[in-house]
Design an enzyme around this catalytic site. Structure first.
Site, mmCIF file in Angstrom:
data_model
loop_
_atom_site.group_PDB
_atom_site.id
_atom_site.type_symbol
_atom_site.label_atom_id
_atom_site.label_comp_id
_atom_site.label_asym_id
_atom_site.label_seq_id
_atom_site.Cartn_x
_atom_site.Cartn_y
_atom_site.Cartn_z
ATOM 1 N N PHE A 1 -19.426 -0.958 27.416
ATOM 2 C CA PHE A 1 -18.709 -1.619 26.398
ATOM 3 C C PHE A 1 -19.399 -3.112 26.284
ATOM 4 C CE2 PHE A 1 -15.624 -2.970 29.493
ATOM 5 C CZ PHE A 1 -15.021 -4.165 28.962
ATOM 6 N N LYS A 2 -19.492 -3.872 27.398
ATOM 7 C CA LYS A 2 -19.784 -4.980 27.558
ATOM 8 C C LYS A 2 -21.031 -5.329 26.747
ATOM 9 C CE LYS A 2 -16.787 -5.919 30.794
ATOM 10 N NZ LYS A 2 -16.937 -6.211 32.023
ATOM 11 N N ASP A 3 -21.983 -4.359 26.428
ATOM 12 C CA ASP A 3 -23.197 -4.845 25.312
ATOM 13 C C ASP A 3 -22.688 -5.054 24.148
ATOM 14 O OD1 ASP A 3 -25.047 -3.943 27.508
ATOM 15 O OD2 ASP A 3 -24.857 -1.955 26.811
#
Length: 464
Positions: free
Chosen positions: A111-113
């Protein structure tokens, strides 16, 4: 709109300067001086927007026209062109009342992307406009590092150093960071925990002369743009669920370690999105669960778990929420944080705890419960959860009433945590980009957890 510090001694900061400052110079966290409110009529108009157009609408409330419209739209297009699903964060229905929002379709399968592809492109944009080399410094419990490196590797005018706790991230997470051989990337494997890494980062950003000398920029969620970018997918998921179940009460269950992802949901709610309840899902490192249930914020004994990205005791974004809980009183927020620094504990009054519990529910998921949830959803629904998402689903089952709808944030692809998946007796196939990692050489340095050692290594990297 401008930006201010939670501790009250930094104010009047523009959007670009907020991006560049990261941690406020007074040691607090930057927040907008007022949260914009989106009317119900405007929310209705936003329902059918694509993810990219929705991101533009949300960002526009905060950028103060400091980025021309076409430039902002282009940054958003660049950032999400790398995602494998055209919806960017697709929402999938697993049961009648539970949906999963897949946040792992970016280049590093986490999800950090969603935030870091945008922030990396934004840093490159600012570096070019200001003709200034940017030195990015960050700490990771696993996913932030790979996403941050992927967002800026090889980009002119940017150098990045990431600290991660030695042998306390998954094998795939480690490989995603350390197999990168670009000259502008430095990986430091720190003998210690993520909290040690995060403490070093905060100490260095609080050292204003050092921060200024080397143009240090933050990639962790102390940077408000990380929060802002993650706010978008709460709007996106809410609109998708309402299309399927008009008028439903919608909860969000959020795997949480550093309080950034769930704070993004809180921000969306403050902006006017009718979120019902935010469910804070954590593991045995359950400082945040204790705060929601008891009103006591005190680190416990660190534990390595099946969900290593949440193996965090001190949540850096907690201060942002504390500021709003205290009625946007920076003096009180600063006093609480100073007390935490000296005494190691924050205790709030019962009336404040009632406010916390009006917004949040919480559940700390044990190791066996996490693995059992992975197994049951694979058998009963044919859906493979990574261990962090499994914590989110277990918390949904514990905290979300049967008559209410819940969206669980799926924060990573299960291939990133095969160590846990194997314990359930499930054999999975790696996506090819992950499989390819195992044949690549690694590039990292193992260092101790002292600020002095990190400074020595950074100065060598920055001046080469």
């Amino acid at each position: 709109m401008n930006f201010i510090s939670t501790r009250g001694k930094t104010a009047g900061i523009g959007f670009i300067d907020t991006v560049l400052m990261g941690l406020a110079d007074d040691g607090g966290l930057l927040i907008p001086n007022e949260i914009p409110h989106i009317s119900a009529a405007r929310l209705k108009e936003m329902e059918s927007l694509s993810y990219q157009d929705l991101a533009y609408e949300v960002f526009s409330y905060y950028t103060n026209n400091e980025i021309p419209d076409e430039d902002l739209k282009d940054l958003i297009r660049q950032s999400y062109a790398t995602f494998r699903d055209p919806e960017v964060t697709p929402v999938k229905k697993l049961t009648d009342n539970m949906y999963v929002m897949e946040l792992f379709h970016g280049p590093t399968f986490a999800f950090k992307d969603v935030a870091l592809q945008f922030l990396g492109n934004l840093y490159a944009y600012v570096s070019k406009k200001q003709n200034e080399i940017i030195h990015i410094l960050g700490a990771t419990s696993g996913d932030t590092g790979a996403s941050a490196i992927e967002g800026v590797r090889g980009k002119e005018g940017i150098r990045i150093c990431i600290l991660h706790p030695h042998q306390k991230v998954s094998r795939v997470q480690e490989l995603q960071m350390t197999t990168v051989d670009d000259e502008n990337v430095l990986n430091l494997s720190v003998e210690g925990t993520f909290d040690d890494c995060q403490r070093i980062i905060k100490d260095l950003f609080a050292d204003v002369p050092f921060k200024t000398k080397y143009h240090l920029r933050a990639i962790n969620s102390i940077n408000f743009v990380r929060i802002l970018a993650q706010t978008v997918y709460y709007f996106y998921a809410y609109f998708r669920v309402q299309k399927d179940k008009p008028g439903a009460k919608v909860n969000f269950s959020v795997p949480t370690g550093n309080f950034g992802d769930i704070f993004a949901g809180y921000l969306a709610k403050r902006m006017g999105l009718p979120v019902n309840k935010l469910i804070l899902a954590t593991n045995e490192n359950n400082i945040l669960e204790r705060f929601v249930l008891e009103g006591v914020y005190r680190p416990g004994e660190f534990k390595s778990t099946h969900s290593p990205s949440m193996d965090i005791q001190v949540a850096s974004n907690f201060e942002r929420y504390l500021y709003y809980l205290l009625g946007e009183n920076p003096q009180q927020a600063a006093a609480y944080m100073e007390g935490f620094k000296t005494d190691g504990v924050i205790t709030i009054a019962p009336e404040l705890l009632s406010r916390v519990q009006a917004d949040f529910a919480a559940h700390g998921v044990g190791g066996e419960e996490c693995l059992a949830t992975i197994g049951s959803y694979y058998r009963e629904h044919g859906y493979l959860l990574d261990p962090h998402t499994a914590c989110g689903v277990a918390a949904y089952e514990k905290c979300s009433p049967a008559e209410e709808v819940c969206v669980t944030l799926s924060t990573a692809h299960p291939a990133k945590f095969n160590e846990s998946i194997e314990l359930v007796g499930i054999e999975q196939t790696y996506p090819q980009p992950i499989q390819d990692l195992f044949a690549k050489p690694q590039h990292q340095e193992i260092v101790d957890s002292s600020v002095e050692e990190i400074v020595r290594r950074l100065e060598s990297f920055y001046t080469k």
